[in-house]
Design an enzyme around this catalytic site. Sequence first.
Site, short mmCIF file in Angstrom:
data_model
loop_
_atom_site.label_atom_id
_atom_site.label_comp_id
_atom_site.label_asym_id
_atom_site.label_seq_id
_atom_site.Cartn_x
_atom_site.Cartn_y
_atom_site.Cartn_z
N ASP A 79 0.88 -1.50 -0.16
CA ASP A 79 0.43 0.04 0.12
C ASP A 79 1.12 1.02 -0.03
O ASP A 79 1.16 1.54 0.71
CB ASP A 79 -0.99 -0.20 1.24
CG ASP A 79 -1.96 1.17 1.61
OD1 ASP A 79 -1.83 2.10 0.62
OD2 ASP A 79 -2.62 1.37 2.28
N LYS A 135 1.64 8.55 0.87
CA LYS A 135 2.25 7.72 1.91
C LYS A 135 3.53 8.68 1.88
O LYS A 135 4.43 8.94 1.02
CB LYS A 135 1.45 6.21 2.82
CG LYS A 135 1.07 5.90 3.02
CD LYS A 135 0.96 4.19 3.19
CE LYS A 135 -0.58 3.48 3.38
NZ LYS A 135 -0.67 4.70 4.31
N GLU A 143 -7.81 2.73 0.55
CA GLU A 143 -8.29 1.62 -0.53
C GLU A 143 -8.57 0.56 -0.09
O GLU A 143 -8.82 -0.90 -1.01
CB GLU A 143 -7.06 1.71 -1.36
CG GLU A 143 -5.41 0.12 -0.46
CD GLU A 143 -5.47 0.91 0.60
OE1 GLU A 143 -5.30 1.67 0.75
OE2 GLU A 143 -4.68 -0.28 0.94
N ARG A 148 -11.01 -0.13 1.73
CA ARG A 148 -12.16 -0.47 2.05
C ARG A 148 -12.95 -0.79 0.55
O ARG A 148 -14.19 -0.66 0.43
CB ARG A 148 -13.28 0.59 2.22
CG ARG A 148 -12.73 2.01 2.40
CD ARG A 148 -13.18 3.41 2.85
NE ARG A 148 -11.55 3.26 3.66
CZ ARG A 148 -12.01 4.53 4.88
NH1 ARG A 148 -12.86 4.81 4.73
NH2 ARG A 148 -11.08 4.58 5.68
N1 BES Z 1 -3.77 0.12 5.10
C1 BES Z 1 -3.70 1.39 5.75
C2 BES Z 1 -3.95 1.85 7.37
C3 BES Z 1 -2.96 1.17 7.70
C4 BES Z 1 -1.83 2.69 8.54
C5 BES Z 1 -2.87 -0.03 8.70
C6 BES Z 1 -1.19 3.04 9.18
C7 BES Z 1 -1.48 0.34 9.85
C8 BES Z 1 -0.67 0.88 9.88
C9 BES Z 1 -5.29 1.66 5.05
O1 BES Z 1 -5.11 1.18 3.96
C10 BES Z 1 -4.69 3.48 5.35
O2 BES Z 1 -3.36 3.89 4.67
N2 BES Z 1 -6.17 4.38 5.45
C11 BES Z 1 -6.14 5.58 5.86
C12 BES Z 1 -7.16 5.74 5.39
C13 BES Z 1 -7.94 7.73 5.17
C14 BES Z 1 -6.66 7.46 4.28
C15 BES Z 1 -9.02 7.96 5.28
C16 BES Z 1 -5.00 5.84 6.88
O3 BES Z 1 -5.78 5.16 7.97
O4 BES Z 1 -5.05 7.03 6.97
ZN ZN Z 2 -4.24 -0.01 2.90
MN MN Z 3 -4.14 3.06 1.84
#
Ligand code: BES
Ligand code: ZN
Ligand code: MN
Length: 481
Positions: free
Chosen positions: A256, A263, A335, A337
């Site tokens: 991801d 990120k 992504e 969801r």
């Molecule tokens: N895979 C990540 C969630 C995650 C973040 C897991 C850090 C473990 C550690 C997920 O796909 C994500 O990026 N979520 C975003 C959602 C936001 C954009 C609403 C997040 O949590 O920042």
């Molecule tokens: Zn993710």
């Molecule tokens: Mn993500």
Amino acid sequence: MNFELKPLTLVGVANEKCDVLVLLVQQDFKPGKDDLSLLVAQAVKAGDLGANSGQMVSLYRASQANAPRLLLVGVGDGKAKQVRTAVVSALGSVKASLGKKLVLAFASAAQEDAVRAAVLAVADATYSYTHAKSKPEPRTVQRCLLAASNASELSASFDRAVATVLGIELAKEWANRPANHATPTHLGLAAQALAKMPKVSCELLGPKEVAKLGMGSFMAVAQGSDEPLRFIVLRYSGAAKTKAPTVLVGKGITFDSGGISIKPAAEMDEMKFDMSGAASVLGVFRSLAHLQPAINVVGLIPACENLINGRAVKPGDVVTSMSGQTIEILNTDAEGRLVLCDALSYAERFKPAAVVDIATLTGACVVALGSVRSGLFASNDMLGNALMSAGERSADLAWRMPLDDDYAEGLKTNFADVANVAGRMGGAITAAKFLQRFASKYPWAHLDIAGTAWKSGAAKGATGRPVGLLVEYLMDQAGTK
Ligand code: BES
Ligand code: ZN
Ligand code: MN
């Protein structure tokens, strides 16, 4: 590693030839007349194995054991938690000289939970990741004998623990592998390998089949990468076809990057773990194949990378999900969801008794619950309670989170049926509210394992959670205790 359970008194334990003998001593220990008992009684009397678990006496070539290393470890009241701490510290203290055969003996009658904790702790403490190391250092312990005077009463929980270890280790293995060694294609092959086991079968869908199903949301995530997506369908058939299955859906983002909503660079490597939900589903199937319970289980894994190429989905793009609902993708980093929602729609065809999705879904869940408990959301209280208590029983803890409709307000948009993100507040809950829209046809629960699926820092690595919770839940459904 090979685990074995034997009914042995301390006389038998003393005779057992091995490299390391760990003797767990409860507070209520009643010594017999044998030499090992007397030794333990002396250590207790001297205050060396007091109520605090983890207190330890370490002996070398003691005449009271048929092993070069003998460790007496206090386990207080002998409850699971105490036993876990004691085993971890005992094995840590002899890490360099563990040898091939380990005997772990309970000095008094053992409790069921404690046996389970002991098996899981031994496996965890001796685990070694070797894939892609030029000089692999595999685990040295090959046999672990558990000994307790009341072993005959413990065989069911022992078997379940051993099966759980098989599942946890498969989940860890896949989650730990880097993204270039764990592509959607590789995950598909891992699922096919599982299908060689009794009662397990597997079907793999690729880009064409997924397009035909109309999984526009899943495809939107996958389109930013050159790696072809896989939609994995696993089945465990342990009961009559007429018995409604439990469906497990595992988030399988093999890397991801965040996509166009990229990120930050720091710790981005950890996003190889973003398929931990998928890995836990593979792990559960490994455990089921071993335990053979009389239930039906379906495993669904939408697997792809979330990357950035010239065709990558862009913030503001609107896609049509398999359910027909249109989604405005405001943040390409939300992504998980997007791939899960199409899998949840696909799950309808199985007329499931329940659907549980497992996903490293939100950083917000890590903020809310840290690394101790997974976030548990459930549209149905029976299902929510069953999962919650399975977590307590297996020491793979979760915590129930709310699903009030008010939390869905932020997902409203002028340009589609729903947006894929709401504001910053309550992010774990708004993510769950998004998923709930696609899970209205059956009892549904969602486990956000973003904080529990792996550890960061020096001990960086997958934990294999929540395989323990899920196996416990499924065995409960099978009516086995
Ligand atoms: N895979 C990540 C969630 C995650 C973040 C897991 C850090 C473990 C550690 C997920 O796909 C994500 O990026 N979520 C975003 C959602 C936001 C954009 C609403 C997040 O949590 O920042
Ligand atoms: Zn993710
Ligand atoms: Mn993500």
